[in-house]
Write an enzyme that holds these catalytic residues in place. Structure first.
Site, PDB file in Angstrom:
ATOM      1  N   ASN A 209     -48.682 -17.885  45.985  1.00  0.00           N
ATOM      2  CA  ASN A 209     -48.990 -17.484  44.612  1.00  0.00           C
ATOM      3  C   ASN A 209     -48.852 -18.695  43.702  1.00  0.00           C
ATOM      4  OD1 ASN A 209     -46.177 -17.505  43.369  1.00  0.00           O
ATOM      5  ND2 ASN A 209     -45.868 -16.170  45.149  1.00  0.00           N
ATOM      6  N   ASP A 306     -37.445  -6.095  49.282  1.00  0.00           N
ATOM      7  CA  ASP A 306     -37.252  -6.476  47.877  1.00  0.00           C
ATOM      8  C   ASP A 306     -35.804  -6.961  47.714  1.00  0.00           C
ATOM      9  OD1 ASP A 306     -36.715  -6.471  45.084  1.00  0.00           O
ATOM     10  OD2 ASP A 306     -38.445  -5.159  44.788  1.00  0.00           O
ATOM     11  N   LYS A 342     -34.798  -1.339  39.862  1.00  0.00           N
ATOM     12  CA  LYS A 342     -34.076  -2.358  40.638  1.00  0.00           C
ATOM     13  C   LYS A 342     -32.597  -2.429  40.254  1.00  0.00           C
ATOM     14  CE  LYS A 342     -38.216  -5.064  41.480  1.00  0.00           C
ATOM     15  NZ  LYS A 342     -38.691  -6.193  42.270  1.00  0.00           N
TER      16      LYS A 342
HETATM   17  N1  CTP Z   1     -38.434  -9.767  43.935  1.00  0.00           N
HETATM   18  C1  CTP Z   1     -37.579  -9.780  45.021  1.00  0.00           C
HETATM   19  N2  CTP Z   1     -38.046  -9.516  46.278  1.00  0.00           N
HETATM   20  C2  CTP Z   1     -39.323  -9.203  46.487  1.00  0.00           C
HETATM   21  C3  CTP Z   1     -40.211  -9.159  45.386  1.00  0.00           C
HETATM   22  C4  CTP Z   1     -39.740  -9.454  44.130  1.00  0.00           C
HETATM   23  O1  CTP Z   1     -36.411 -10.056  44.835  1.00  0.00           O
HETATM   24  N3  CTP Z   1     -39.743  -8.958  47.706  1.00  0.00           N
HETATM   25  C5  CTP Z   1     -37.922 -10.067  42.592  1.00  0.00           C
HETATM   26  C6  CTP Z   1     -38.540 -11.255  41.935  1.00  0.00           C
HETATM   27  O2  CTP Z   1     -37.806 -12.438  42.165  1.00  0.00           O
HETATM   28  C7  CTP Z   1     -38.517 -10.886  40.470  1.00  0.00           C
HETATM   29  C8  CTP Z   1     -38.748  -9.404  40.503  1.00  0.00           C
HETATM   30  O3  CTP Z   1     -38.261  -8.980  41.768  1.00  0.00           O
HETATM   31  O4  CTP Z   1     -37.262 -11.127  39.881  1.00  0.00           O
HETATM   32  C9  CTP Z   1     -40.206  -9.101  40.375  1.00  0.00           C
HETATM   33  O5  CTP Z   1     -40.421  -7.777  40.696  1.00  0.00           O
HETATM   34  P1  CTP Z   1     -41.700  -7.298  41.458  1.00  0.00           P
HETATM   35  O6  CTP Z   1     -41.520  -5.844  41.701  1.00  0.00           O
HETATM   36  O7  CTP Z   1     -42.066  -8.162  42.591  1.00  0.00           O
HETATM   37  O8  CTP Z   1     -42.741  -7.567  40.405  1.00  0.00           O
HETATM   38  P2  CTP Z   1     -44.199  -7.480  40.726  1.00  0.00           P
HETATM   39  O9  CTP Z   1     -44.558  -8.200  41.968  1.00  0.00           O
HETATM   40  O10 CTP Z   1     -44.851  -7.888  39.468  1.00  0.00           O
HETATM   41  O11 CTP Z   1     -44.259  -5.920  41.043  1.00  0.00           O
HETATM   42  P3  CTP Z   1     -45.467  -5.014  40.901  1.00  0.00           P
HETATM   43  O12 CTP Z   1     -46.517  -5.713  41.693  1.00  0.00           O
HETATM   44  O13 CTP Z   1     -45.008  -3.731  41.476  1.00  0.00           O
HETATM   45  O14 CTP Z   1     -45.713  -4.984  39.447  1.00  0.00           O
END
Ligand code: CTP
Length: 398
Positions: A209, A306, A342
């Protein structure tokens, strides 16, 4: 912690140097230890004796002063500083600082110090308005310097316009604000994640990304500067290790999870600024995928764990948890949902639909979303966001 904060006051050659006497006096009155360093040009406006008398400390001017017992003057001054302020700061010194030049004691000290740098420019309005000066100011801001903008009024040259040194009270407020931050995370342990994880498709390709890691690196550097023990778990970036930070380099979400969980127990605060992949190729190929008949027409994905939610789900005493949310619409609503789902203390949310801000850029605009409410910050350098975020973390730590 040191008993008294030390403020290094740099004075450059401008008529406003006489106002710096007031600034120095006000700092001394508030119990700060003040050490003044002057450029040669500054001594033409105010004598070192004036500052020496006001501070009761030697005043440094030359790189080549041989004070007995202190042969490397710029390094000792740089190390002693909890805050460095340059007031007035000429266009010339601003240009030197912006380009990392160090050809006298003041600029050498500014380059060598890890302390926050506050700059109060003063100059003729045409010099202030020039693109090159504004670009230099923007570069310094992006690197974390606090700029106390000049005001408008009568200038020494007879012009009327912007370029007058900011009022002494404004400079004083900026210095005191930075001084109160100095070492306020001493004794705390902060774990920060940064960068975008890379999930292998085959030995040469990955799903990634656009995260540059700048915000996480800025947070780690700022926390270390404020006295915390800092570990930075980072996915690949082009950034150099921040000073005084233990850096753990990982590639994938699973590696990041393992590195974070192994260290979470020691952390007082965990800031998850990494862009962790939500999905990864379920069966990465052992050999390089070749073009042709055998090339797959789809890559099967599976969710990654996550990490933040896992930390939030833990019962009992737990660290302060900060998550990030990159959204393209309904920023606050989505951030608030993440805060709840979360179970974290604070979400730093930003709108990534604006291409001029966010990924890879120096500036960003974020919201701090917590149980107490939402704070909307203006567009600011990522360094300044790091500073504001750690102010919040400091409050949450109690
Ligand atoms: N995060 C994490 N582990 C993951 C994914 C994300 O710890 N596998 C953490 C990231 O570091 C950040 C936050 O969660 O602090 C972001 O949340 P996330 O749900 O990943 O956001 P998006 O990807 O934007 O979620 P969505 O696609 O559902 O909007």
């Amino acid at each position: 912690m040191k008993e008294r904060t030390t403020v290094v006051v740099g004075v450059t050659g401008g008529i406003a140097a006489y106002k710096t006497c007031e600034l120095v006096r006000a700092l001394v009155k508030r119990g700060r230890r003040v050490k003044v360093v002057m450029t040669g040009a500054a001594t033409r406006f105010v004598t070192p004796l004036t500052f020496r008398t006001l501070t009761n400390e030697p005043v440094a001017v030359s790189l080549w002063d041989d004070s007995p017992g202190d042969p490397v003057h710029h390094v000792s001054l740089a190390e002693e500083a909890d805050v460095m302020v340059i007031a007035p700061c000429t266009a010339n010194v601003i240009a030197k600082l912006a380009h990392g030049r160090a050809d006298d004691l003041l600029t050498t000290t500014a380059l060598a110090t890890e302390a926050p740098l506050i700059i109060a420019p003063a100059m003729n309005m045409h010099m202030w308005r020039k693109d090159i000066t504004q670009a230099n100011i923007a570069a310094l801001r992006a690197r974390g310097a606090v700029i106390v903008d000049p005001t408008s009024g009568d200038l020494a040259c007879g012009d009327v316009g912007e370029g007058r040194l900011a009022p002494v009270e404004a400079i004083l407020d900026a210095v005191l604000a930075e001084a109160s931050r100095a070492r306020d995370l001493e004794g705390r342990s902060v774990l920060v994640t940064a960068g975008g994880t890379q999930e292998p498709v085959d030995p040469v390709r990955y799903l990634g990304n656009r995260s540059s890691g700048k915000t996480g690196f800025a947070i780690a550097a700022e926390a270390a500067r404020r006295g915390a023990r800092v570990t930075l778990v980072t996915a690949p970036t082009h950034l150099a290790d921040p000073f005084g930070v233990e850096v753990v380099r990982v590639h994938t979400a699973l590696q990041m999870r393992a590195a974070v969980l192994a260290r979470a127990g020691d952390a007082d605060a965990i800031v998850m600024s990494a862009a962790v992949a939500d999905f990864r190729p379920a069966r990465p190929e052992a050999g390089k995928i070749k073009k042709g008949a055998n090339a797959p027409d789809a890559i099967l994905l599976e969710p990654t764990p996550d990490i933040l939610a896992e930390l939030g789900a833990r019962e009992g005493a737990r660290p302060v948890l900060v998550g990030f949310a990159a959204e393209t619409s309904d920023v606050e609503r989505h951030a608030r949902e993440k805060l709840a789902s979360k179970r974290v203390d604070l979400i730093v949310a930003n709108d990534v639909s604006d291409p001029s801000l966010g990924f890879g850029t120096a500036d960003n605009r974020v919201l701090f979303v917590s149980a107490e409410g939402t704070e909307e910050l203006p567009v600011m350098p990522k360094q300044a966001i790091a500073r504001a975020l750690l102010d919040r973390v400091r409050e949450l730590l109690g």
